[in-house]
Design an enzyme around this catalytic site. Structure first.
Site, PDB file in Angstrom:
ATOM      1  N   ARG A 188       6.217   5.433   1.779  1.00 50.15           N
ATOM      2  CA  ARG A 188       5.239   6.515   1.847  1.00 50.15           C
ATOM      3  C   ARG A 188       5.026   6.902   3.300  1.00 50.15           C
ATOM      4  O   ARG A 188       5.330   6.100   4.201  1.00 50.15           O
ATOM      5  CB  ARG A 188       3.977   5.879   1.251  1.00 50.15           C
ATOM      6  CG  ARG A 188       2.740   6.606   1.274  1.00 50.15           C
ATOM      7  CD  ARG A 188       1.605   5.756   0.727  1.00 50.15           C
ATOM      8  NE  ARG A 188       0.550   6.634   0.278  1.00 50.15           N
ATOM      9  CZ  ARG A 188      -0.649   6.243  -0.100  1.00 50.15           C
ATOM     10  NH1 ARG A 188      -0.947   4.949  -0.120  1.00 50.15           N
ATOM     11  NH2 ARG A 188      -1.542   7.115  -0.482  1.00 50.15           N
TER      12      ARG A 188
ATOM     13  N   SER B  24      -4.443   3.307   3.873  1.00 47.07           N
ATOM     14  CA  SER B  24      -4.622   2.583   2.621  1.00 47.07           C
ATOM     15  C   SER B  24      -4.721   1.075   2.882  1.00 47.07           C
ATOM     16  O   SER B  24      -5.586   0.386   2.331  1.00 47.07           O
ATOM     17  CB  SER B  24      -3.442   2.896   1.697  1.00 47.07           C
ATOM     18  OG  SER B  24      -3.619   2.291   0.450  1.00 47.07           O
TER      19      SER B  24
ATOM     20  N   LYS C 256       0.782  -1.233   0.000  1.00 46.00           N
ATOM     21  CA  LYS C 256       0.000   0.000   0.000  1.00 46.00           C
ATOM     22  C   LYS C 256       0.816   1.288   0.000  1.00 46.00           C
ATOM     23  O   LYS C 256       0.391   2.329   0.486  1.00 46.00           O
ATOM     24  CB  LYS C 256      -1.010   0.030   1.177  1.00 46.00           C
ATOM     25  CG  LYS C 256      -1.833  -1.210   1.367  1.00 46.00           C
ATOM     26  CD  LYS C 256      -2.272  -1.886   0.106  1.00 46.00           C
ATOM     27  CE  LYS C 256      -3.284  -1.145  -0.712  1.00 46.00           C
ATOM     28  NZ  LYS C 256      -3.527  -1.855  -2.007  1.00 46.00           N
TER      29      LYS C 256
ATOM     30  N   HIS D 123       7.251  -7.885  -1.622  1.00 46.51           N
ATOM     31  CA  HIS D 123       7.065  -7.088  -0.405  1.00 46.51           C
ATOM     32  C   HIS D 123       8.004  -7.587   0.693  1.00 46.51           C
ATOM     33  O   HIS D 123       7.956  -7.096   1.819  1.00 46.51           O
ATOM     34  CB  HIS D 123       5.622  -7.210   0.100  1.00 46.51           C
ATOM     35  CG  HIS D 123       4.596  -6.572  -0.786  1.00 46.51           C
ATOM     36  ND1 HIS D 123       4.717  -5.297  -1.274  1.00 46.51           N
ATOM     37  CD2 HIS D 123       3.405  -7.039  -1.253  1.00 46.51           C
ATOM     38  CE1 HIS D 123       3.647  -5.000  -2.006  1.00 46.51           C
ATOM     39  NE2 HIS D 123       2.841  -6.044  -2.013  1.00 46.51           N
TER      40      HIS D 123
ATOM     41  N   THR E  57       1.544  -0.538  -7.134  1.00 44.78           N
ATOM     42  CA  THR E  57       0.807  -0.666  -8.397  1.00 44.78           C
ATOM     43  C   THR E  57       1.283   0.388  -9.397  1.00 44.78           C
ATOM     44  O   THR E  57       1.512   0.099 -10.574  1.00 44.78           O
ATOM     45  CB  THR E  57      -0.710  -0.482  -8.145  1.00 44.78           C
ATOM     46  OG1 THR E  57      -1.080  -1.248  -6.999  1.00 44.78           O
ATOM     47  CG2 THR E  57      -1.531  -0.894  -9.334  1.00 44.78           C
ATOM     48  N   TRP E  58       1.459   1.582  -8.900  1.00 42.53           N
ATOM     49  CA  TRP E  58       1.920   2.693  -9.745  1.00 42.53           C
ATOM     50  C   TRP E  58       3.349   2.426 -10.224  1.00 42.53           C
ATOM     51  O   TRP E  58       3.659   2.557 -11.415  1.00 42.53           O
ATOM     52  CB  TRP E  58       1.847   3.989  -8.934  1.00 42.53           C
ATOM     53  CG  TRP E  58       2.076   5.244  -9.704  1.00 42.53           C
ATOM     54  CD1 TRP E  58       1.900   5.434 -11.049  1.00 42.53           C
ATOM     55  CD2 TRP E  58       2.510   6.498  -9.176  1.00 42.53           C
ATOM     56  NE1 TRP E  58       2.203   6.732 -11.383  1.00 42.53           N
ATOM     57  CE2 TRP E  58       2.581   7.422 -10.248  1.00 42.53           C
ATOM     58  CE3 TRP E  58       2.840   6.953  -7.899  1.00 42.53           C
ATOM     59  CZ2 TRP E  58       2.965   8.751 -10.081  1.00 42.53           C
ATOM     60  CZ3 TRP E  58       3.212   8.272  -7.725  1.00 42.53           C
ATOM     61  CH2 TRP E  58       3.281   9.160  -8.814  1.00 42.53           C
TER      62      TRP E  58
ATOM     63  N   LYS F  39      -7.887   6.099  -3.802  1.00 46.00           N
ATOM     64  CA  LYS F  39      -7.935   7.555  -4.030  1.00 46.00           C
ATOM     65  C   LYS F  39      -6.684   8.062  -4.738  1.00 46.00           C
ATOM     66  O   LYS F  39      -6.728   9.020  -5.486  1.00 46.00           O
ATOM     67  CB  LYS F  39      -8.064   8.284  -2.702  1.00 46.00           C
ATOM     68  CG  LYS F  39      -9.452   8.264  -2.113  1.00 46.00           C
ATOM     69  CD  LYS F  39      -9.521   9.256  -0.970  1.00 46.00           C
ATOM     70  CE  LYS F  39     -10.952   9.560  -0.583  1.00 46.00           C
ATOM     71  NZ  LYS F  39     -10.987  10.525   0.531  1.00 46.00           N
TER      72      LYS F  39
ATOM     73  N   TYR G 189       6.556   7.803  -2.484  1.00 46.70           N
ATOM     74  CA  TYR G 189       5.336   8.059  -3.257  1.00 46.70           C
ATOM     75  C   TYR G 189       5.147   9.575  -3.411  1.00 46.70           C
ATOM     76  O   TYR G 189       4.806  10.068  -4.486  1.00 46.70           O
ATOM     77  CB  TYR G 189       4.176   7.453  -2.460  1.00 46.70           C
ATOM     78  CG  TYR G 189       2.815   7.529  -3.087  1.00 46.70           C
ATOM     79  CD1 TYR G 189       2.413   6.593  -4.032  1.00 46.70           C
ATOM     80  CD2 TYR G 189       1.896   8.510  -2.690  1.00 46.70           C
ATOM     81  CE1 TYR G 189       1.131   6.639  -4.581  1.00 46.70           C
ATOM     82  CE2 TYR G 189       0.619   8.564  -3.229  1.00 46.70           C
ATOM     83  CZ  TYR G 189       0.243   7.628  -4.174  1.00 46.70           C
ATOM     84  OH  TYR G 189      -1.027   7.675  -4.709  1.00 46.70           O
TER      85      TYR G 189
ATOM     86  N   GLY H 194       2.400   2.315  -2.983  1.00 45.48           N
ATOM     87  CA  GLY H 194       2.549   2.799  -4.362  1.00 45.48           C
ATOM     88  C   GLY H 194       3.087   1.748  -5.315  1.00 45.48           C
ATOM     89  O   GLY H 194       3.538   2.075  -6.425  1.00 45.48           O
TER      90      GLY H 194
HETATM   91  P1  A3P Z   1      -4.763   5.006  -1.419  1.00 44.92           P
HETATM   92  O1  A3P Z   1      -5.375   3.845  -0.712  1.00 44.92           O
HETATM   93  O2  A3P Z   1      -4.208   6.015  -0.463  1.00 44.92           O
HETATM   94  O3  A3P Z   1      -5.659   5.616  -2.418  1.00 44.92           O
HETATM   95  P2  A3P Z   1      -0.085  -0.383  -3.559  1.00 44.92           P
HETATM   96  O4  A3P Z   1      -0.101  -0.205  -5.010  1.00 44.92           O
HETATM   97  O5  A3P Z   1       1.271  -0.515  -2.946  1.00 44.92           O
HETATM   98  O6  A3P Z   1      -1.062  -1.418  -3.118  1.00 44.92           O
HETATM   99  O7  A3P Z   1      -0.593   1.014  -2.969  1.00 44.92           O
HETATM  100  C1  A3P Z   1      -1.947   1.376  -3.132  1.00 44.92           C
HETATM  101  C2  A3P Z   1      -2.062   2.876  -3.102  1.00 44.92           C
HETATM  102  O8  A3P Z   1      -1.593   3.404  -4.333  1.00 44.92           O
HETATM  103  C3  A3P Z   1      -3.507   3.262  -2.974  1.00 44.92           C
HETATM  104  O9  A3P Z   1      -3.510   4.474  -2.241  1.00 44.92           O
HETATM  105  C4  A3P Z   1      -3.899   3.460  -4.430  1.00 44.92           C
HETATM  106  O10 A3P Z   1      -5.040   4.247  -4.609  1.00 44.92           O
HETATM  107  C5  A3P Z   1      -2.645   4.119  -4.981  1.00 44.92           C
HETATM  108  N1  A3P Z   1      -2.489   3.973  -6.419  1.00 44.92           N
HETATM  109  C6  A3P Z   1      -2.829   2.937  -7.211  1.00 44.92           C
HETATM  110  N2  A3P Z   1      -2.526   3.185  -8.492  1.00 44.92           N
HETATM  111  C7  A3P Z   1      -1.984   4.416  -8.521  1.00 44.92           C
HETATM  112  C8  A3P Z   1      -1.484   5.246  -9.581  1.00 44.92           C
HETATM  113  N3  A3P Z   1      -1.500   4.842 -10.829  1.00 44.92           N
HETATM  114  N4  A3P Z   1      -0.987   6.460  -9.243  1.00 44.92           N
HETATM  115  C9  A3P Z   1      -0.966   6.888  -7.974  1.00 44.92           C
HETATM  116  N5  A3P Z   1      -1.449   6.151  -6.935  1.00 44.92           N
HETATM  117  C10 A3P Z   1      -1.946   4.942  -7.202  1.00 44.92           C
END
Ligand code: A3P
Length: 331
Positions: free
Chosen positions: A158, A166, A76, A136, A80-81, A296, A225, A78
């Site tokens: 983060r 998150s 959680k 992880h 995925t990004w 979000k 992040y 970042g």
């Molecule tokens: P929030 O729950 O604060 O919205 P992970 O990818 O490590 O699981 O982290 C998830 C967090 O990254 C979530 O934050 C998610 O919304 C956010 N996230 C997912 N895709 C993203 C993107 N393309 N750009 C920025 N934040 C992103």
């Protein structure tokens, strides 16, 4: 205290008797480890049993390709990004111009395999042309084959308060989808502050990679992040350079960096059909909606969920734990 979280689940380590015995012996070992709610304690960190089995198998068996780049993070923060950006960056020439096409139809976690799940289950099931593996696993527990290799790693973390919020939403959503009663925010927060969370203590996870990045700066890129959000362009270029596939002047002039940034943006990815309605690990007992990975995507949402006192408590814990390390996380 036993958990409402998923407990040990069967991992398919292959169809061989050897694979079955290995899985069984990890399960037996894990059953002797300290346990709080759904997490088992191993080498200083807390794990969901299913991922722990995968980690133990990876510690025993995983051999990286020399070109592998590891995308590392606590959940959680970042991931995925970062997966989508690194995937888009390193596949852009291979896919000659249509660099982002896979991300249009596959969710980022299905583009980059997770060491302790996907590769533990089936080490050969990966696209070897994409040199990305995510994990992880804390630095101190990474398979020795990875640490002693010349493979590069990119770590993202983060603000602890946003990471906690998150994580709480994510786990609560998964549990509800499995008809389980989620932990209250207050209970989960108390556990988190005591170091008990997925792959926690959070501060030890961050510190492990931070210290390693100071020791091996050419091998480990440490990112937050928040700084990625603040200047995504500079960070995408930095990522490409670190991965050994810098953007050419021509690519920059053609807007390749901006194309990748907008393709991987929260707005774009979260509105794709695959990420709105698709399922991750659909045919397993650990299936989840792809949409749970996109909530979000903002900095500071903790303030809408935690009291100022809770925020100050976690800030104080982080400050104490990081003291003397030279690292200051955003807050
Ligand atoms: P929030 O729950 O604060 O919205 P992970 O990818 O490590 O699981 O982290 C998830 C967090 O990254 C979530 O934050 C998610 O919304 C956010 N996230 C997912 N895709 C993203 C993107 N393309 N750009 C920025 N934040 C992103």
């Amino acid at each position: 205290m036993e958990s409402s979280l998923p407990s040990t689940q069967i991992l398919d380590f292959g169809e061989t008797a050897e694979g079955e015995n290995e899985a069984k012996s990890y399960k037996e070992m894990i059953s002797t480890f300290p346990r709080v709610r759904g997490w088992s304690y191993y080498e200083g960190f807390w794990y969901n049993s299913m991922f722990l089995e995968g980690l133990m198998s990876a510690q025993d068996n995983f051999i990286p390709q020399s070109t592998d780049i590891f995308i590392t993070s606590c959940p959680k923060t970042g991931t995925t990004w970062l997966k989508s950006l690194t995937f888009a960056i390193c596949t852009r020439t291979r896919l000659s111009g249509s660099s982002t096409s896979s991300l249009l139809t596959k969710m980022p976690h299905d583009c980059v395999p997770l060491l302790e799940y996907d590769l533990a289950q089936n080490p050969i099931k990966r696209d070897c042309a994409v040199p990305l593996v995510s994990t992880h696993v804390p630095y101190s527990s990474l398979p020795k084959s990875i640490v002693s290799s010349c493979c590069k790693m990119i770590y993202i973390c983060r603000d602890a308060k946003d990471a906690f919020v998150s994580l709480w939403y994510f786990v609560a959503e998964l549990e509800r989808s499995r008809n389980m009663e989620p932990l209250s925010l207050e209970e989960a927060f108390e556990l988190f502050c005591n170091g008990i969370s997925s792959y926690g203590p959070y501060w030890d996870h961050v510190l492990g990679y931070w210290r390693a990045s100071l020791e091996f700066p050419e091998k480990i890129l440490f990112l937050t992040y928040e700084e990625m959000k603040e200047d995504t362009t500079a960070h995408v270029k930095k990522l490409a350079e670190f991965m050994g596939c810098s953007f050419t002047l021509e690519e920059e002039e053609e807007g390749e960096v901006q194309k990748i940034i907008s393709m991987c943006s929260f707005e774009k990815l979260s509105n794709l059909e695959v990420n709105k309605n698709g399922k991750h690990r659909a045919d397993t007992s650990f299936a989840s909606k792809n949409s749970v990975f996109f909530r979000k995507g903002e900095i500071g949402d903790w303030a809408n969920n935690l009291t100022p006192e809770m925020g100050a408590r976690l800030d104080d814990i982080m400050e104490q734990k990081l003291k003397g390390s030279g690292l200051k996380l955003p807050r």
